[in-house]
Scaffold this active site. Structure first.
Site, short mmCIF file in Angstrom:
data_model
loop_
_atom_site.label_atom_id
_atom_site.label_comp_id
_atom_site.label_asym_id
_atom_site.label_seq_id
_atom_site.Cartn_x
_atom_site.Cartn_y
_atom_site.Cartn_z
N GLU A 1 -1.25 -8.58 4.05
CA GLU A 1 -1.05 -9.30 5.31
C GLU A 1 -2.54 -9.56 5.91
O GLU A 1 -2.31 -10.24 6.85
CB GLU A 1 -0.24 -8.12 6.03
CG GLU A 1 -1.02 -6.84 6.63
CD GLU A 1 -1.15 -5.94 5.47
OE1 GLU A 1 -1.98 -4.92 5.71
OE2 GLU A 1 -1.02 -6.16 4.23
N CYS B 1 0.94 -1.12 0.02
CA CYS B 1 -0.03 0.12 -0.06
C CYS B 1 0.99 1.40 0.00
O CYS B 1 1.54 1.52 -0.78
CB CYS B 1 -1.12 -0.04 1.06
SG CYS B 1 -2.41 1.16 0.80
N HIS C 1 -3.72 -5.00 0.15
CA HIS C 1 -3.10 -5.38 1.64
C HIS C 1 -3.19 -7.18 1.96
O HIS C 1 -4.13 -7.31 2.66
CB HIS C 1 -3.96 -4.65 2.85
CG HIS C 1 -3.62 -3.20 3.06
ND1 HIS C 1 -2.58 -2.99 3.99
CD2 HIS C 1 -4.15 -2.25 2.45
CE1 HIS C 1 -2.72 -1.76 3.95
NE2 HIS C 1 -3.57 -1.02 3.21
#
Length: 262
Positions: free
Chosen positions: A216, A110, A214
């Site tokens: 993660e 990001c 994102h």
């Protein structure tokens, strides 16, 4: 068996009247699941300690967060710009410069993809919805792991190999994005509105891979392709750990980042 150590850039937030520093837990879990040991790097260290912060680290994750100061790419601030953090900008630009000079693998997420692009001479949309007609909603309401729009990936690219896919629906939470791509990067992923969603370094250059979404946040889903990004980073970091990486010129890398400060 020891695992490669992965530096993870952190943030500073005020909570209950005190400054707190750290990262979202999802980054820590994602790096662990990928096969690395996360080492949190706080911007409170400052750019002069970036080289020492990376001593003993074999890979780097540049995380999401604040907008970058547009002065870094020679633009006036948009009224829709979220407040930037000069402290964080300086620290992460120095981290990136040192990691790249040492040949460490770097994964940007990001804000991370935006910082890498700016550090290498690219520019950003400061606010997608007001600056790009026909853009998708890239910051929808909902949980952070909500898959909200589709992306396509370049066949045979580093990112498509890591994800095991050439099309993917991703979770998205950003209002800035790459506008002019830095010359040292190759675009390898795009959303349906044409925004760049993934970039990487060319063949033969130190391993850099960055994405606009994102991954993660998908750490708990054992079937999520996004987990492959962290596994690929760990593999590259292990190559660094098992070999030798020179540190020559690291002081110049930090100095250059500081001198560029707006």
């Amino acid at each position: 068996m020891s695992l490669p150590r992965i530096g993870v850039s952190g943030v500073v937030r005020t909570w209950d009247g005190a400054d707190r520093t750290g990262v979202n837990g999802a980054y820590v879990r994602a790096v662990l699941n990928g096969g690395g040991v996360p080492i949190i790097l706080s911007p409170l260290l400052g750019p002069s300690f970036a080289a020492r912060a990376l001593d003993g680290v074999e890979g780097l994750v540049l995380t999401g967060g604040e907008d970058m100061d547009p002065a870094w790419y020679g633009a006036e601030p948009s009224p829709l710009l979220s407040p930037p953090s000069r402290e964080r900008d300086l620290f992460e630009l120095a981290l990136f410069a040192v990691a790249r000079q040492r040949g460490l693998p770097i994964l940007g997420i990001c804000r991370g993809i935006q910082l890498i692009n700016v550090a290498l001479g690219g520019t950003l949309y400061q606010d997608i919805s007001s600056e790009r007609r026909g853009a998708l909603e890239h910051r929808p309401n909902g949980p952070r792991d909500l898959r909200s729009h589709r992306i396509r990936l370049e066949v045979g690219s580093r990112v498509s190999q890591a994800l095991g896919a050439t099309e993917l629906t991703v979770n998205s939470s950003h209002h800035q994005a790459i506008w002019q791509l830095a010359p040292a990067l190759v675009a390898t992923g795009w959303s349906d509105d044409g925004l760049i969603e993934a970039v990487e370094s060319p063949a033969g250059a130190p391993w850099v891979l960055a994405v606009q979404w994102h991954p993660e946040e998908m750490y708990a889903d054992h079937t999520a392709p996004a987990r492959g990004l962290f596994a690929s980073l760990a593999v590259e970091a292990e190559r660094v750990r098992s070999g030798s990486v020179g540190e020559g010129g690291k002081e110049h890398a930090v100095a250059d980042a500081v001198q560029r400060a707006p």
